[in-house]
Scaffold this motif. Structure first.
Motif, PDB file in Angstrom:
ATOM      1  N   GLU A 216       0.839  -1.199   0.000  1.00  0.00           N
ATOM      2  CA  GLU A 216       0.000   0.000   0.000  1.00  0.00           C
ATOM      3  C   GLU A 216       0.874   1.250   0.000  1.00  0.00           C
TER       4      GLU A 216
ATOM      5  N   TYR B  89      -2.874  -2.015  11.575  1.00  0.00           N
ATOM      6  CA  TYR B  89      -2.996  -1.666  10.153  1.00  0.00           C
ATOM      7  C   TYR B  89      -4.317  -2.132   9.566  1.00  0.00           C
ATOM      8  N   ASP B  90      -5.069  -1.200   9.031  1.00  0.00           N
ATOM      9  CA  ASP B  90      -6.352  -1.517   8.403  1.00  0.00           C
ATOM     10  C   ASP B  90      -6.131  -1.917   6.954  1.00  0.00           C
TER      11      ASP B  90
ATOM     12  N   ARG C  36      -9.529  -6.704   7.067  1.00  0.00           N
ATOM     13  CA  ARG C  36     -10.885  -6.661   6.513  1.00  0.00           C
ATOM     14  C   ARG C  36     -11.439  -8.033   6.171  1.00  0.00           C
TER      15      ARG C  36
ATOM     16  N   VAL D  38      -6.749   0.492  12.621  1.00  0.00           N
ATOM     17  CA  VAL D  38      -6.562   1.937  12.613  1.00  0.00           C
ATOM     18  C   VAL D  38      -6.298   2.430  11.197  1.00  0.00           C
ATOM     19  N   ASP D  39      -6.962   3.508  10.828  1.00  0.00           N
ATOM     20  CA  ASP D  39      -6.656   4.169   9.561  1.00  0.00           C
ATOM     21  C   ASP D  39      -5.406   5.008   9.769  1.00  0.00           C
ATOM     22  N   LEU D  40      -4.282   4.537   9.231  1.00  0.00           N
ATOM     23  CA  LEU D  40      -2.998   5.210   9.410  1.00  0.00           C
ATOM     24  C   LEU D  40      -2.755   6.302   8.373  1.00  0.00           C
ATOM     25  N   HIS D  41      -3.694   6.469   7.428  1.00  0.00           N
ATOM     26  CA  HIS D  41      -3.530   7.440   6.340  1.00  0.00           C
ATOM     27  C   HIS D  41      -2.206   7.196   5.616  1.00  0.00           C
TER      28      HIS D  41
ATOM     29  N   ASP E 219      -1.571   6.534   2.547  1.00  0.00           N
ATOM     30  CA  ASP E 219      -1.390   7.222   1.265  1.00  0.00           C
ATOM     31  C   ASP E 219      -0.783   8.599   1.475  1.00  0.00           C
TER      32      ASP E 219
ATOM     33  N   PRO F  83      -4.688   9.558  13.175  1.00  0.00           N
ATOM     34  CA  PRO F  83      -5.229   8.202  12.986  1.00  0.00           C
ATOM     35  C   PRO F  83      -6.558   8.033  13.724  1.00  0.00           C
ATOM     36  N   ARG F  84      -7.388   7.121  13.213  1.00  0.00           N
ATOM     37  CA  ARG F  84      -8.674   6.852  13.873  1.00  0.00           C
ATOM     38  C   ARG F  84      -8.937   5.356  13.872  1.00  0.00           C
TER      39      ARG F  84
ATOM     40  N   ILE G 271     -11.056   2.110  13.420  1.00  0.00           N
ATOM     41  CA  ILE G 271     -12.185   1.607  12.635  1.00  0.00           C
ATOM     42  C   ILE G 271     -12.709   0.366  13.353  1.00  0.00           C
TER      43      ILE G 271
END
Length: 346
Positions: A93, A283-284, A289, A298-301, A303, A332-333, A335
């Motif tokens: 990713e 890591y999401d 998933r 966690v959404d680590l952003h 990108d 980060p948030r 999920i």
């Protein structure tokens, strides 16, 4: 013997010069931003090149400038945790986002296999590199230093001698988010599974867990696992942990491969997820998933983080060394998914 007719000849720099009414040197300077070219002349040259469909010889440009126009993405992180069997994980990713960002600046991205030892980074023609989550005495960083190539880190470097600029992945705050989430969901005896190495994500998570244990009165239960073991190592560590600490009601497995293995171990012990033991990971990605049940992560952003790392590296290649680190924004948030969605209890 009959021969096929040659195709149409591609336009050359001489053709552009003829159409624009200038010398070939002026065309070269105008298209490459070199020398002092009148803005009107520069625009006329660009229009002529566009009309003719002229494309510069990138190989010749690189040879003249002494640049590869390529950067590498490297890590000592084994594919067992960075990519997995599908090779579609954390590392890939980052690679996809970094490649897109690099291309916007006319740089190619070279994806280097996990650097454990040997000469992985000696044989590639690059101008610099992004090192993903370097360890103390990181093999990838060491090879880049030997070559005298600039690099930046994606994730906080942990070596006391490391002065490379970096993009902060907020290892501590990410672990705190997950641990706070588990407590809100009723966990009172959570355990931590982290990599046995010295990457910032493991070091910061362990520190965050110890702080939380002291704050909430938890009995610290920690398993340090070799990254090379992947899911199997996570399974074995969790199975041993549950046997020794049967009242464990949550597992924070920072590496997603470990988390998937932990879910299997919990089920094989006769327990259920999340009713008996909740599971969360950092890591999401695809593993989180597609796990059953899907993992809270966690959404680590990534990108944005990868793009920032490219920009930081290119700034160093231009000679700009003012920026030492970049904090990824937005923050980060968590999920929340089925692996930890449980009614808060006492």
């Amino acid at each position: 013997m009959a021969t096929s007719a040659p195709g149409p000849r591609p336009p050359t720099i001489a053709d552009v010069a003829r159409v624009a009414g200038v010398s070939r040197t002026t065309v070269s300077h105008a298209l490459n931003g070199l020398g002092k070219v009148d803005p009107r002349t520069r625009e006329r040259v660009r229009q002529a090149a566009a009309e003719l469909g002229y494309r510069p010889n990138l190989r010749a440009q690189r040879l003249r400038r002494g640049q590869a126009k390529a950067i590498a993405l490297a890590s000592s992180m084994p594919f067992a945790v960075a990519g997995g069997p599908s090779r579609l994980g954390f590392y890939m990713e980052v690679a996809a986002a970094a490649a897109e960002s690099a291309l916007l600046h006319d740089y190619a991205l070279v994806l280097v296999p996990p650097v454990q030892s040997g000469s992985a980074l000696y044989s590639v023609d690059i101008d610099g590199a992004i090192v993903v989550e370097p360890e103390v005495d990181d093999a990838a960083a060491a090879q880049l230093r030997e070559r005298g190539l600039p690099y930046v880190a994606l994730g906080r470097p942990v070596s006391p001698d490391e002065d490379a600029p970096y993009v902060d992945l907020r290892g501590g705050p990410v672990a705190e988010l997950l641990l706070d989430h588990l407590r809100e969901q009723g966990a009172r005896r959570p355990a931590l599974i982290v990599g046995a190495g010295s990457r910032h994500s493991s070091v910061d998570a362990l520190a965050a867990y110890e702080r939380a244990a002291g704050r909430y009165g938890w009995e610290p239960v920690v398993a340090r696992v070799s990254e090379s073991g992947g899911e199997r190592a996570g399974y074995d560590a969790c199975a041993a942990l549950l046997a020794e600490h049967p009242r464990t009601d949550a597992v924070c497995a920072l590496v997603d491969a470990f988390a998937v293995g932990a879910v299997r171990a919990i089920r094989d012990s006769g327990r259920t997820v999340p009713d008996d033991v909740m599971v969360v990971t950092r890591y999401d990605g695809l593993r989180a998933r597609t796990c059953e049940p899907p993992l809270t992560a966690v959404d680590l952003h990534l990108d944005r983080a990868a793009s920032d790392a490219v920009e930081l590296l290119l700034a160093r290649l231009r000679g700009d060394t003012a920026t030492a680190s970049v904090t990824v924004s937005p923050p980060p948030r968590v999920i929340v998914r089925a692996s930890s969605a449980r009614v808060t209890g006492a």
